[in-house]
Design a protein around this motif. Structure first.
Motif, PDB file in Angstrom:
ATOM      1  N   GLY A 192     -91.376 -18.516 -76.048  1.00 63.57           N
ATOM      2  CA  GLY A 192     -91.730 -16.973 -76.205  1.00 63.57           C
ATOM      3  C   GLY A 192     -93.517 -17.344 -75.677  1.00 63.57           C
ATOM      4  O   GLY A 192     -94.217 -16.662 -75.600  1.00 63.57           O
ATOM      5  N   GLY A 193     -93.881 -18.880 -75.971  1.00 58.88           N
ATOM      6  CA  GLY A 193     -95.107 -19.166 -75.831  1.00 58.88           C
ATOM      7  C   GLY A 193     -95.405 -18.740 -74.100  1.00 58.88           C
ATOM      8  O   GLY A 193     -94.626 -19.083 -73.403  1.00 58.88           O
ATOM      9  N   ARG A 194     -97.027 -19.421 -73.899  1.00 64.52           N
ATOM     10  CA  ARG A 194     -96.980 -19.710 -71.999  1.00 64.52           C
ATOM     11  C   ARG A 194     -98.119 -21.500 -72.389  1.00 64.52           C
ATOM     12  O   ARG A 194     -98.917 -20.899 -73.045  1.00 64.52           O
ATOM     13  N   VAL A 195     -97.317 -22.153 -72.969  1.00 64.17           N
ATOM     14  CA  VAL A 195     -97.438 -23.467 -73.378  1.00 64.17           C
ATOM     15  C   VAL A 195     -97.639 -24.545 -71.906  1.00 64.17           C
ATOM     16  O   VAL A 195     -98.264 -25.384 -72.636  1.00 64.17           O
ATOM     17  N   SER A 196     -96.805 -24.405 -71.488  1.00 58.56           N
ATOM     18  CA  SER A 196     -96.501 -24.780 -70.317  1.00 58.56           C
ATOM     19  C   SER A 196     -97.042 -25.862 -69.092  1.00 58.56           C
ATOM     20  O   SER A 196     -98.010 -24.884 -69.190  1.00 58.56           O
ATOM     21  N   SER A 197     -97.115 -27.040 -68.200  1.00 56.57           N
ATOM     22  CA  SER A 197     -97.618 -27.030 -67.717  1.00 56.57           C
ATOM     23  C   SER A 197     -97.120 -26.693 -66.317  1.00 56.57           C
ATOM     24  O   SER A 197     -97.636 -27.149 -65.007  1.00 56.57           O
ATOM     25  N   GLY A 198     -96.130 -24.984 -66.452  1.00 59.75           N
ATOM     26  CA  GLY A 198     -94.919 -25.119 -65.316  1.00 59.75           C
ATOM     27  C   GLY A 198     -94.079 -25.606 -65.715  1.00 59.75           C
ATOM     28  O   GLY A 198     -92.968 -24.711 -64.990  1.00 59.75           O
ATOM     29  N   CYS A 199     -93.066 -25.525 -66.313  1.00 60.29           N
ATOM     30  CA  CYS A 199     -92.201 -26.526 -67.005  1.00 60.29           C
ATOM     31  C   CYS A 199     -91.926 -25.083 -67.572  1.00 60.29           C
ATOM     32  O   CYS A 199     -92.344 -24.974 -67.889  1.00 60.29           O
ATOM     33  N   ILE A 200     -90.393 -24.900 -67.275  1.00 58.22           N
ATOM     34  CA  ILE A 200     -89.655 -23.589 -68.250  1.00 58.22           C
ATOM     35  C   ILE A 200     -88.770 -24.318 -69.387  1.00 58.22           C
ATOM     36  O   ILE A 200     -88.318 -25.350 -69.178  1.00 58.22           O
TER      37      ILE A 200
END
Length: 237
Positions: A192-200
């Motif tokens: 539910g967050g926006r935390v990665s370097s583009g991966c899902i």
């Protein structure tokens, strides 16, 4: 003067004579060693000193440290739990649609329905969109951070073997020739967050479920963050 000879008889003279001799020797030793405290029965062995045995040392019980259940069993919000929902789309059944803005992934079932999963997406500046396909699948994958990521975060390890502590989690599906993947996570609190370097990111349970449905060649549509899914009523089916 005590007469020892008077005690001797012809019948038991030898036995009493030995006893009398021992008595005389004891009196002699007693008198020379401690005249103030004569030994009444010097022919008996002196008692040995008695030492009390030390009390046994009982090992102390190691205190039990309770696990922090709150940290290990964080409940996934209801809206991010895997569920079948009403979903109208022009995409064919078997397509994966990633709604970046709402942090959902849909696996299209057809007939106006889809399986909806909660996901974690790229942080600000690392979101992307487009159409790809799954080119490779791996169970408990190893992680080799791409050079682009190492350039930004040089402290990262250069290799992490697959397993429960691997950031890619239980499964990974690699997207085209990009550095991006749909993968599990060992930190479900990021869903539910926006935390990665583009991966899902998905929970290990969810990515394992999706992995069993999708195959190499499956179409993956990643929607721009500004655009929402075409129709997702949230109605469970």
């Amino acid at each position: 003067m005590f007469n020892l000879d008077g005690l001797l008889t012809a019948k038991n003279g030898r036995r009493l004579g030995l006893t009398a001799g021992a008595l005389a020797l004891g009196l002699l030793i007693s008198g020379s060693a401690n005249a103030a405290q004569p030994l009444l029965f010097p022919f008996l062995p002196l008692p040995l000193p008695v030492y009390a045995a030390p009390a046994p040392v009982m090992p102390q019980a190691t205190p039990q440290i309770e696990a922090d259940d709150e940290a290990t069993t964080a409940e996934t919000p209801e809206r991010f739990k895997r569920q079948i929902v009403g979903y109208q789309t022009r995409e064919a059944a078997g397509t994966i649609v990633i709604d970046t803005g709402n942090t959902y992934l849909y696996y299209v079932l057809g007939g106006g329905r889809a399986i909806r999963y909660g996901i974690g997406v790229g942080r600000q500046g690392f979101t992307w969109s487009g159409t790809q396909s799954i080119t490779r699948k791996a169970e408990w994958p190893n992680w080799t951070p791409p050079s682009e990521m190492i350039a930004r975060q040089p402290y990262l390890p250069r290799f992490v073997a697959g397993g429960p502590h691997n950031p890619l989690g239980a499964r990974a599906m690699y997207l085209g020739g990009t550095i991006y993947r749909i993968h599990g996570t060992n930190d479900p609190s990021t869903i539910g967050g926006r935390v990665s370097s583009g991966c899902i990111r998905m929970t290990n349970e969810d990515v394992t479920d999706l992995y069993s449905r999708a195959h190499v060649g499956t179409k993956v549509v990643v929607m721009p963050i500004e655009r929402r899914a075409e129709s997702a009523s949230g109605r469970q089916g």
